[in-house]
Design a protein around this motif. Structure first.
Motif, short mmCIF file in Angstrom:
data_model
loop_
_atom_site.label_atom_id
_atom_site.label_comp_id
_atom_site.label_asym_id
_atom_site.label_seq_id
_atom_site.Cartn_x
_atom_site.Cartn_y
_atom_site.Cartn_z
N ASP A 1 0.86 -1.00 0.07
CA ASP A 1 -0.11 -0.10 -0.17
C ASP A 1 0.68 1.16 -0.06
OD1 ASP A 1 -2.25 -1.28 0.01
OD2 ASP A 1 -2.21 -1.54 2.11
N SER A 2 2.02 1.14 0.81
CA SER A 2 2.91 2.28 0.77
C SER A 2 3.51 2.65 -0.73
CB SER A 2 4.06 2.05 1.88
OG SER A 2 3.56 1.93 3.03
N GLY A 3 3.80 1.54 -1.16
CA GLY A 3 4.39 1.41 -2.61
C GLY A 3 3.52 2.07 -3.42
N LEU A 4 2.14 1.68 -3.51
CA LEU A 4 1.00 2.27 -4.35
C LEU A 4 1.15 3.95 -4.13
CD1 LEU A 4 -1.42 1.77 -6.58
CD2 LEU A 4 -2.52 1.18 -4.38
N VAL A 5 1.09 4.32 -2.89
CA VAL A 5 0.93 5.62 -2.89
C VAL A 5 1.98 6.37 -3.18
CG1 VAL A 5 0.75 7.51 -0.70
CG2 VAL A 5 -0.58 5.32 -0.66
N PHE A 6 3.32 5.97 -3.16
CA PHE A 6 4.47 6.52 -3.53
C PHE A 6 4.11 6.90 -5.27
CE2 PHE A 6 7.15 4.92 0.25
CZ PHE A 6 6.65 6.02 1.20
N PHE A 7 4.21 5.69 -5.74
CA PHE A 7 3.91 5.77 -7.24
C PHE A 7 2.76 6.77 -7.94
CE2 PHE A 7 6.14 1.41 -6.54
CZ PHE A 7 7.04 1.90 -6.70
N MET A 8 1.83 6.62 -7.07
CA MET A 8 0.38 7.42 -7.59
C MET A 8 0.94 8.89 -7.27
SD MET A 8 -2.84 5.16 -6.51
CE MET A 8 -3.87 6.45 -7.05
N PHE A 9 1.63 9.36 -6.18
CA PHE A 9 2.17 10.65 -5.89
C PHE A 9 3.01 10.95 -6.93
CE2 PHE A 9 4.18 14.17 -4.03
CZ PHE A 9 3.17 14.87 -3.54
N ALA A 10 4.06 10.14 -7.55
CA ALA A 10 4.86 10.35 -8.35
C ALA A 10 4.14 10.43 -9.76
CB ALA A 10 5.92 9.11 -8.63
N VAL A 11 3.11 9.80 -10.02
CA VAL A 11 2.53 10.18 -11.49
C VAL A 11 2.05 11.72 -11.43
CG1 VAL A 11 0.26 9.58 -12.72
CG2 VAL A 11 2.07 7.95 -11.93
N PHE A 12 1.22 11.79 -10.14
CA PHE A 12 0.44 13.36 -9.95
C PHE A 12 1.64 14.29 -10.08
CE2 PHE A 12 -0.48 16.65 -6.85
CZ PHE A 12 -1.50 17.04 -7.51
N MET A 13 2.68 14.24 -9.43
CA MET A 13 3.82 15.13 -9.57
C MET A 13 4.33 15.37 -11.20
SD MET A 13 3.96 16.81 -6.86
CE MET A 13 5.16 17.94 -7.70
N ALA A 14 4.54 14.42 -11.63
CA ALA A 14 4.87 14.47 -13.11
C ALA A 14 3.75 15.09 -13.79
CB ALA A 14 5.31 12.86 -13.75
N VAL A 15 2.42 14.79 -13.72
CA VAL A 15 1.30 15.34 -14.54
C VAL A 15 1.40 16.95 -14.18
CG1 VAL A 15 -0.85 15.35 -14.95
CG2 VAL A 15 0.00 13.30 -14.95
N LEU A 16 1.51 17.37 -12.90
CA LEU A 16 1.40 18.66 -12.53
C LEU A 16 2.67 19.42 -12.99
CD1 LEU A 16 -0.39 20.11 -10.63
CD2 LEU A 16 1.24 19.89 -8.78
N THR A 17 3.63 18.76 -13.24
CA THR A 17 4.83 19.37 -14.00
C THR A 17 4.61 19.70 -15.31
OG1 THR A 17 6.27 18.26 -12.31
CG2 THR A 17 7.33 19.16 -14.30
N PHE A 18 3.96 18.66 -15.99
CA PHE A 18 3.77 18.88 -17.26
C PHE A 18 2.71 20.20 -17.54
CE2 PHE A 18 1.26 18.29 -21.39
CZ PHE A 18 2.37 17.51 -22.08
N ILE A 19 1.62 20.26 -16.80
CA ILE A 19 0.80 21.27 -16.69
C ILE A 19 1.60 22.71 -16.29
CG2 ILE A 19 -1.27 22.46 -15.62
CD1 ILE A 19 -2.33 19.66 -15.21
N GLY A 20 2.33 22.74 -15.72
CA GLY A 20 3.19 23.93 -14.90
C GLY A 20 3.96 24.38 -16.32
N TYR A 21 4.56 23.43 -16.82
CA TYR A 21 5.52 23.94 -17.93
C TYR A 21 4.64 24.40 -19.06
CZ TYR A 21 8.27 23.57 -22.18
OH TYR A 21 8.94 23.98 -23.27
N GLY A 22 3.59 23.92 -19.41
CA GLY A 22 2.58 24.42 -20.41
C GLY A 22 2.34 26.06 -20.09
N CYS A 23 1.87 26.25 -18.75
CA CYS A 23 1.48 27.39 -18.31
C CYS A 23 2.67 28.62 -18.51
CB CYS A 23 1.17 27.35 -16.63
SG CYS A 23 -0.39 26.44 -16.21
N LEU A 24 3.77 28.37 -18.72
CA LEU A 24 4.94 29.20 -18.94
C LEU A 24 4.50 30.03 -20.53
CD1 LEU A 24 8.15 27.33 -18.01
CD2 LEU A 24 6.92 29.36 -16.65
N TYR A 25 3.89 29.09 -21.11
CA TYR A 25 3.58 29.93 -22.63
C TYR A 25 2.22 30.57 -22.58
CZ TYR A 25 7.49 26.96 -24.20
OH TYR A 25 8.61 26.65 -24.23
N CYS A 26 1.72 30.87 -21.33
CA CYS A 26 0.39 31.53 -21.33
C CYS A 26 0.46 32.66 -20.47
CB CYS A 26 -0.55 30.70 -20.53
SG CYS A 26 -1.00 29.00 -21.42
#
Length: 439
Positions: free
Chosen positions: A201-226
């Motif tokens: 369960d701990s591993g699942l939480v860690f990896f899901m948070f990693a996915v969330f952070m990577a997606v959030l980074t993707f969105i943050g980078y896109g915002c720089l062009y706005c």
């Protein structure tokens, strides 16, 4: 050259845009966090991988018992180090070399998509019973680690190149965000220890948070062009290079004095001291952390919950990461040695080598050499100072480097500084192996 009619160049009417509400600064903080947080959570889940590779003929609760350790468990961490360090260093060099040939958007988007896909794969395997195909799971995990490290390396080098197009405090924001990724991972590890959740369960939480952070980074980078401020800086530097090239494209007798190897050599001549500084900073840090620091145990004779359960998680990981984050944060407002005092910065970076013997003489186990520091206070102080100086001097070097070149070379310089940093990381990791054998 008049560029006012060129629709491809940024049209600035009136004053240069401002970073309102420090929004772009916060986005770079997020990008720094997102560039390292996924990998931090990957390595924090080491117990999850050991559980997946356990001896299935023994009770589940014994998966960490050394007497039941499997060959795959014994090999995993050393293989993981190789799967991280070699691609990390290789792709940092490659990114620095191709930075003028492959555009920033392509590099950033490709690396983020690759990291997201690999973590989605990792999440999908968490709840699947892999006991009957552990060798295949081992191989898949290592391939995943190689791809995550490769993508993260391209992302990191490109991100420092991007931040170098802005004033130096945006490099500092990126560095500080990266340190916060380590703090998040250390806190998450402490929480899972405190609540006693199952390792899967701990591993699942860690990896899901990693996915969330990577997606959030993707969105943050896109915002720089706005945002006007970030659009101005990104496009202005690009237009400077384009104007310089286009102004000579019809001149058959023109010979570019600064191309190919000469381009990188000229940058290196200007930033080699800052580059060596950041290299030495991280070489010393990785020589000590986490190999030596995580082997330090409490000197208390009677086993307690503090000494058995929390000492390493708090002192080694959380304390170091908090010190590292604090040092990087302070570098944004207090800067000494100052810009231009490259020799002093290099000397202080090299002097940090004193942390290696200091930490080795703490209660690092197992050991055959004598111990000099017989109190838990010493490792607390040494590890805190190791983190503070790592964050502070490393950030100063990364901030000063791009300031020493013309704006049109800032992106390449940022990527080159990232390569120096990664070289220090890899060298320190290799030195740590030798130091652990000498304890």
């Amino acid at each position: 050259m008049d560029t006012s009619e060129d629709p491809l160049l940024p049209q600035v009417h009136g004053p240069i845009p401002r970073d309102r509400f420090h929004l772009v600064y916060l986005i770079f903080y997020l990008l720094g966090l997102g560039s390292l947080a996924p990998w931090n959570f990957f390595i924090t889940a080491s117990e999850y991988f050991k559980y997946k590779l356990r001896n299935t003929t023994q009770p589940e609760s014994e998966y960490l018992d050394p007497q039941y350790e499997t060959e795959l468990q014994a090999m995993f961490e050393s293989y993981l180090v190789v799967a991280n360090t070699i691609p990390n260093l290789a792709f940092n060099f490659i990114t620095a070399l191709i930075i003028q040939r492959i555009c920033l958007k392509t590099r950033m988007i490709f690396s983020l998509v690759l990291v997201i896909l690999m973590f989605v794969l990792t999440v999908s395997l968490v709840k699947i019973d892999t006991d009957t195909w552990q060798s295949a799971f081992f191989s898949v995990t290592l391939v995943t680690a190689v791809l995550i490290s490769s993508g993260g390396s391209i992302l990191g080098a490109s991100l420092f190149g991007l931040a170098s197009l802005f004033p130096s405090q945006y490099v500092q924001a990126t560095m500080t965000g990266q340190a916060m990724g380590g703090v998040f991972a250390a806190v998450a590890n402490l929480v899972t220890l405190a609540i006693g959740s199952h390792v899967v369960d701990s591993g699942l939480v860690f990896f899901m948070f990693a996915v969330f952070m990577a997606v959030l980074t993707f969105i943050g980078y896109g915002c720089l062009y706005c945002i006007g401020y970030s659009k101005y800086h990104i496009l202005e530097i690009g237009s400077t290079i384009a104007i310089d090239v286009n102004s000579h494209e019809d001149d058959v007798n023109y010979i570019d004095p600064d191309h190919g190897c000469s381009y990188y050599i000229n940058i290196l001549k200007k930033v080699w001291k800052e580059g060596l500084s950041v290299c030495f900073v991280f070489l010393v840090t990785l020589s000590c952390f986490p190999a030596i620091t995580s082997s330090i145990v409490s000197v208390e004779k009677t086993p307690t919950e503090w000494s058995e359960k929390y000492f390493s998680a708090l002192v080694c990981f959380l304390l170091f990461n908090c010190g590292d984050w604090s040092g990087r944060s302070v570098a944004g407002s207090v800067q000494w040695p100052k810009y231009g005092q490259s020799n002093i910065l290099l000397v202080f970076s090299v002097l940090r080598v004193v942390f290696i013997p200091l930490l080795m003489f703490c209660n690092a186990q197992p050991r055959t050499s004598p111990m000099m520091f017989h109190s838990d206070v010493f490792p607390v102080v040494f590890i805190l100072l190791l983190g503070l100086t790592n964050g502070y001097f490393g950030t100063l070097a990364m901030m000063y480097g791009p300031r020493r070149v013309p704006p049109e070379k800032a992106e390449s310089t940022g990527a080159m500084m990232s390569t120096f940093l990664t070289t220090g990381l890899v060298s320190g990791s290799l030195i740590a192996i030798l130091l652990m054998k000498s304890l």
